[in-house]
Design a protein around this motif. Structure first.
Motif, PDB file in Angstrom:
ATOM      1  N   GLY A  76       0.813  -1.196   0.000  1.00 32.62           N
ATOM      2  CA  GLY A  76       0.000   0.000   0.000  1.00 32.62           C
ATOM      3  C   GLY A  76       0.851   1.253   0.000  1.00 32.62           C
ATOM      4  O   GLY A  76       2.042   1.213  -0.323  1.00 32.62           O
ATOM      5  N   PRO A  77       0.262   2.368   0.396  1.00 31.17           N
ATOM      6  CA  PRO A  77       1.014   3.632   0.408  1.00 31.17           C
ATOM      7  C   PRO A  77       2.093   3.643   1.482  1.00 31.17           C
ATOM      8  O   PRO A  77       2.018   2.900   2.471  1.00 31.17           O
ATOM      9  CB  PRO A  77      -0.076   4.673   0.690  1.00 31.17           C
ATOM     10  N   PRO A  78       3.115   4.468   1.330  1.00 29.16           N
ATOM     11  CA  PRO A  78       4.186   4.546   2.321  1.00 29.16           C
ATOM     12  C   PRO A  78       3.733   5.275   3.583  1.00 29.16           C
ATOM     13  O   PRO A  78       2.720   5.979   3.594  1.00 29.16           O
ATOM     14  CB  PRO A  78       5.275   5.341   1.592  1.00 29.16           C
ATOM     15  N   GLY A  79       4.526   5.084   4.652  1.00 27.08           N
ATOM     16  CA  GLY A  79       4.249   5.790   5.896  1.00 27.08           C
ATOM     17  C   GLY A  79       3.340   5.044   6.842  1.00 27.08           C
ATOM     18  O   GLY A  79       2.722   5.654   7.720  1.00 27.08           O
ATOM     19  N   PHE A  80       3.269   3.724   6.698  1.00 24.84           N
ATOM     20  CA  PHE A  80       2.465   2.899   7.587  1.00 24.84           C
ATOM     21  C   PHE A  80       3.351   1.851   8.266  1.00 24.84           C
ATOM     22  O   PHE A  80       4.435   1.525   7.776  1.00 24.84           O
ATOM     23  CB  PHE A  80       1.338   2.209   6.814  1.00 24.84           C
ATOM     24  N   ALA A  81       2.870   1.335   9.390  1.00 19.07           N
ATOM     25  CA  ALA A  81       3.616   0.316  10.134  1.00 19.07           C
ATOM     26  C   ALA A  81       3.271  -1.072   9.619  1.00 19.07           C
ATOM     27  O   ALA A  81       2.115  -1.367   9.304  1.00 19.07           O
ATOM     28  CB  ALA A  81       3.296   0.408  11.621  1.00 19.07           C
ATOM     29  N   TYR A  82       4.284  -1.905   9.537  1.00 14.19           N
ATOM     30  CA  TYR A  82       4.113  -3.331   9.248  1.00 14.19           C
ATOM     31  C   TYR A  82       4.702  -4.084  10.424  1.00 14.19           C
ATOM     32  O   TYR A  82       5.913  -4.006  10.671  1.00 14.19           O
ATOM     33  CB  TYR A  82       4.809  -3.700   7.939  1.00 14.19           C
ATOM     34  N   VAL A  83       3.857  -4.798  11.166  1.00 18.48           N
ATOM     35  CA  VAL A  83       4.293  -5.532  12.351  1.00 18.48           C
ATOM     36  C   VAL A  83       4.061  -7.018  12.115  1.00 18.48           C
ATOM     37  O   VAL A  83       2.971  -7.424  11.686  1.00 18.48           O
ATOM     38  CB  VAL A  83       3.526  -5.076  13.614  1.00 18.48           C
TER      39      VAL A  83
END
Length: 200
Positions: A76-83
Motif C-alpha cells: 500500500g502507500p508509504p508511511g504505515f507500520a508493518y508488524v
C-alpha cells in the motif's frame, strides 16, 4: 553524535514530527535518514540507533513473493507500520517506504531509550537501560508494539516520529539473522552507540 547525554530528569530535544511523505522515497534513502530520529508509541520510546532496509526485489524481504494477508500493508502507500511476529515469539516493527505497490520497508532494530523508561522496564522485566531496546523484539516489547499496530499510519497517534535535530555519523554493514542476500550492506547504525543490538 554517539548518544545523547542529558542531566537526570531531563529529556533530549525533539525535532519536527515526520509526515508520511517522508517515507515516499527509496528505502535506501529512508533507512539511514531514520538514524537519530526519535520513535515514540503512546509517549514511550527513544532515539533510533539501528535499522535494516528491505527492498521489494530483495529475496530476504517479506514482500519478495507477493502480497499475503500478513504483508499486505507493504503493498500500500508509504508511511504505515508493518508488524509481524518473528519465529513465533517476538513482534518486529517495520516502516513501509516508496511508492504504492513497491513493497519496501525499514526494520527498526534498536533504540536508545529516552522517554518512558520506567514503563519499558516494567514491560521488559529488567532494569539495565542498554538492554531495553537493543533488538527488534526487545524494542517492540518495551514500547508495547503488537500486531494491533500493524497497518497504522506513522504520523498519527499512537505513533509519533520526530526528525533528528543534527546529522549523526552513520555506519553500514550486512544485515543480521537472515539466510538470503546476506552480503548486502543494508544495515545502518549510529556510530559508537552502545544501544545497538550488535556492534558493526
Amino acid at each position: 553524535m554517539v548518544q545523547i547525554s542529558k542531566p537526570a530528569g531531563t529529556l533530549p530535544p525533539l525535532g519536527k514530527l515526520l509526515k508520511r511523505s517522508f517515507f515516499d522515497r527509496s528505502v535506501h534513502e529512508v533507512a539511514p535518514d531514520l538514524i537519530g530520529a526519535t520513535l515514540l508509541v503512546d509517549g514511550v520510546g527513544g532515539i533510533i540507533v539501528e535499522v535494516e532496509a528491505y527492498h521489494h526485489l530483495d529475496p530476504a524481504a517479506h514482500s519478495f513473493r507477493g502480497p499475503t494477508p500478513r504483508n499486505r500493508v507493504m503493498f500500500g502507500p508509504p508511511g504505515f507500520a508493518y508488524v509481524y511476529r518473528s519465529y513465533g515469539i517476538h513482534w518486529c516493527v517495520n516502516f513501509v517506504c516508496e511508492a504504492e505497490g513497491s513493497a519496501s520497508a525499514v526494520l527498526i532494530r534498536a533504540l536508545q531509550p529516552t522517554h518512558g523508561i520506567e514503563a519499558m522496564r516494567r514491560r521488559r522485566g529488567l532494569q539495565e537501560e542498554r538492554a531495553l531496546c537493543s533488538g527488534p523484539g526487545k524494542l517492540c516489547e518495551a514500547l508495547g508494539i503488537t500486531v494491533k499496530h500493524s497497518e497504522l499510519p506513522l504520523d498519527a497517534p499512537p505513533f509519533a516520529l520526530h526528525a533528528r535535530i543534527s546529522k549523526p555519523e552513520i555506519v553500514a554493514g550486512v544485515r543480521i539473522g537472515i539466510t538470503k542476500a546476506v552480503d548486502l550492506p543494508w544495515r545502518y547504525g549510529l556510530k559508537g552507540s552502545r544501544f545497538m543490538s550488535k556492534p558493526f
